[in-house]
Write a protein that holds these residues in place. Structure first.
Motif, short mmCIF file in Angstrom:
data_model
loop_
_atom_site.label_atom_id
_atom_site.label_comp_id
_atom_site.label_asym_id
_atom_site.label_seq_id
_atom_site.Cartn_x
_atom_site.Cartn_y
_atom_site.Cartn_z
N LEU A 1 2.31 -9.56 -5.58
CA LEU A 1 1.10 -8.74 -5.46
C LEU A 1 1.53 -7.28 -5.51
N VAL A 2 1.02 -6.56 -6.52
CA VAL A 2 1.35 -5.14 -6.64
C VAL A 2 0.14 -4.33 -6.18
N VAL A 3 0.32 -3.60 -5.09
CA VAL A 3 -0.78 -2.81 -4.53
C VAL A 3 -0.33 -1.35 -4.42
N SER A 4 -0.89 -0.51 -5.29
CA SER A 4 -0.48 0.89 -5.24
C SER A 4 -1.71 1.79 -5.35
N GLY A 5 -1.47 3.08 -5.57
CA GLY A 5 -2.59 4.01 -5.68
C GLY A 5 -3.39 3.80 -6.95
N GLY A 6 -2.73 3.28 -7.99
CA GLY A 6 -3.41 3.10 -9.27
C GLY A 6 -3.63 1.66 -9.66
N HIS A 7 -3.00 0.71 -8.95
CA HIS A 7 -3.04 -0.68 -9.40
C HIS A 7 -3.19 -1.68 -8.27
N THR A 8 -3.91 -2.76 -8.56
CA THR A 8 -3.92 -3.92 -7.68
C THR A 8 -3.85 -5.12 -8.61
N HIS A 9 -2.68 -5.70 -8.72
CA HIS A 9 -2.43 -6.80 -9.66
C HIS A 9 -1.78 -7.96 -8.93
N ALA B 1 -6.29 -0.76 -4.42
CA ALA B 1 -6.24 -0.83 -2.96
C ALA B 1 -5.86 0.53 -2.36
N GLY B 2 -4.85 1.16 -2.95
CA GLY B 2 -4.40 2.46 -2.43
C GLY B 2 -5.47 3.53 -2.56
N GLU B 3 -6.21 3.44 -3.66
CA GLU B 3 -7.30 4.39 -3.89
C GLU B 3 -8.35 4.25 -2.79
N ALA B 4 -8.65 2.99 -2.41
CA ALA B 4 -9.62 2.75 -1.34
C ALA B 4 -9.10 3.34 -0.03
N PHE B 5 -7.83 3.16 0.25
CA PHE B 5 -7.23 3.75 1.45
C PHE B 5 -7.40 5.27 1.42
N TYR C 1 -5.04 13.62 2.50
CA TYR C 1 -4.26 12.89 1.49
C TYR C 1 -2.76 12.93 1.83
N PRO C 2 -1.98 11.91 1.56
CA PRO C 2 -2.40 10.58 1.11
C PRO C 2 -2.87 9.73 2.29
N GLY C 3 -3.94 9.01 2.07
CA GLY C 3 -4.62 8.34 3.18
C GLY C 3 -3.92 7.11 3.72
N GLY C 4 -3.21 6.39 2.84
CA GLY C 4 -2.62 5.11 3.25
C GLY C 4 -1.79 5.20 4.52
N PRO C 5 -0.76 6.04 4.53
CA PRO C 5 0.09 6.11 5.72
C PRO C 5 -0.68 6.56 6.96
N LYS C 6 -1.69 7.43 6.75
CA LYS C 6 -2.46 7.95 7.89
C LYS C 6 -3.35 6.86 8.49
N ILE C 7 -3.97 6.05 7.64
CA ILE C 7 -4.79 4.93 8.14
C ILE C 7 -3.89 3.92 8.83
N ASP C 8 -2.75 3.67 8.24
CA ASP C 8 -1.76 2.74 8.80
C ASP C 8 -1.46 3.14 10.26
N LYS C 9 -1.22 4.43 10.46
CA LYS C 9 -0.84 4.94 11.79
C LYS C 9 -2.03 4.93 12.76
N LEU C 10 -3.16 5.49 12.30
CA LEU C 10 -4.33 5.59 13.18
C LEU C 10 -4.86 4.22 13.58
N SER C 11 -4.78 3.26 12.68
CA SER C 11 -5.37 1.94 12.95
C SER C 11 -4.70 1.25 14.14
N LYS C 12 -3.50 1.68 14.47
CA LYS C 12 -2.80 1.07 15.61
C LYS C 12 -3.53 1.34 16.93
N LYS D 1 -15.53 0.27 0.16
CA LYS D 1 -15.51 1.74 0.35
C LYS D 1 -16.95 2.23 0.63
N SER D 2 -17.94 1.73 -0.15
CA SER D 2 -19.33 2.15 0.07
C SER D 2 -19.81 1.72 1.45
N ALA D 3 -19.41 0.53 1.88
CA ALA D 3 -19.83 0.04 3.20
C ALA D 3 -19.31 0.95 4.30
N VAL D 4 -18.08 1.44 4.13
CA VAL D 4 -17.52 2.36 5.13
C VAL D 4 -18.31 3.66 5.12
#
Ligand code: KG4
Ligand code: ZN
Length: 340
Positions: free
Chosen positions: A137-145, A166-170, A181-192, A219-222
């Protein structure tokens, strides 16, 4: 003993200017990354023109540093591997032009590499025993494959995102809750600090394949949730939103991936890409794989986000398969996996 094969790899598809030297496809001798994140943070996302200019500034420096750290000269290098797609066209062009110039000046063969093939190959660095076939599973800022890796360089795409990666949604959700930005690591941390069951966000199933993904509805639901709270004058707990959103993403990724592994009767599963450094995601996959008796692989975070070592690994396997590119190699922003 046969001679070692050393690949000098270059990666410049987005906002990291990177070069590395990889020996025999598995040993990273150097891995130099100049991250432009600070530059783009000002604008809330990657600005393509700024990225291209900074790549031009840095490319020679990172290549020289990669050679130096590996204690090598050009005579020691067997091939130059470079990402030629997918990615930002101006950014890709800088790496491709540098690789072509070096190849022309030194006579060292040129091997163009697909960026996603690089991400998947990152798993080979620290898991010497890992060999295809497996599901990745490849999940990055530009791809989810979701990809079936049948052999080195042989892929079948089982599912992909129909809209946002997936990364774009983050990144978008992070911006909406004011994390930047970039949101991924920040959501990762805050979600704890948040409760992942506080808000039930949708887990969408769409697309032509049972393994396709969609993240735009989530994303729209959020965003709707945030708007409703504002209208009602209710205070938003950003940590709960982050944790609940993250859980919705992880649930879908795990569910589809495990179904794919089962359907294709494979016993190995590997994650890759920037989002694969997410701690909740790694833990969830670890548990799901354990439950199903599947061996789980994931690269260290430094090999999840963009780097050139992973391009060197993929480049090695392409090189030993006989793949060579000419000086007409061009940047292909929409390059498909498996296309040459
Ligand atoms: O693979 P990558 O470096 O670049 C692309 O090829 O796109 O991935 C970057 C993406 C960004 O969207 C970033 O927010 C996300 O990976 N990311 C994360 C984490 N670290 C990076 N997402 C979730 N959790 C993380 N810890
Ligand atoms: Zn990437």
């Amino acid at each position: 003993m046969s001679k070692d094969i050393n690949i000098l790899a270059i990666e410049s598809s987005c906002d990291e200017t990177a070069a590395a030297v990889v020996r025999n496809g598995r040993d990273v001798l150097s891995n130099v990354i100049f991250s432009q994140i600070d530059l783009h943070t000002l604008y809330g996302g990657v600005v393509p023109e700024i990225a291209s200019r900074k790549h031009i500034d840095k490319i020679n420096q990172v290549i020289e540093e990669a050679l130096q750290k590996a204690e090598m000269n050009w005579e020691d290098i067997d091939a130059i591997a470079v990402t030629y797609g997918p990615g930002l066209v101006g950014a890709l062009l800088v790496g491709v032009s540098a690789a072509k110039a070096i190849s022309f000046a030194t006579g060292i063969p040129l091997v163009g590499v697909h960026h996603i093939e690089g991400h998947i190959s990152a798993n080979f660095i620290e898991h010497k025993e890992l060999e295809p076939p497996f599901v990745s599973l490849v999940v990055s800022g530009g791809h989810t494959h979701l990809v079936s890796v049948k052999d080195y360089g042989e892929y079948e795409i089982l599912g992909r995102t129909m809209d946002d990666a997936a990364g774009e949604a983050f990144d978008k959700v992070a911006r909406a809750i004011g994390l930047g930005y970039p949101g991924g690591p920040k959501i990762d941390k805050l979600s704890k600090e948040g409760n992942p069951d506080a808000i039930r966000f949708p887990r969408a199933k769409v697309g032509n394949s049972e393994f396709d993904f969609s993240f735009s509805g989530l994303k729209s639901a959020v965003l709707n949730y945030l708007n409703q709270c504002e209208m009602k004058g209710e205070e938003v707990c950003a940590a709960d939103v982050a944790a609940s959103f993250q859980k919705a993403v992880v649930d879908v990724l795990v569910e589809h991936s495990m179904e794919a592994v089962e359907k294709y009767q494979l016993d190995k599963f590997a994650i890759a890409g920037g989002v694969a450094s997410n701690q909740t995601l790694r833990r969830a996959f670890e548990e799901a794989c354990k439950e199903k008796g599947i061996t789980f692989y994931c690269p260290s975070p430094v090999y999840c986000t963009d780097n050139a070592a992973m391009i060197g690994v993929a480049g090695y396997y392409e090189y030993i398969r006989g793949v060579r590119h000419g000086y007409d190699l061009n940047a292909v922003p929409g390059l498909r996996l498996g296309e040459r």
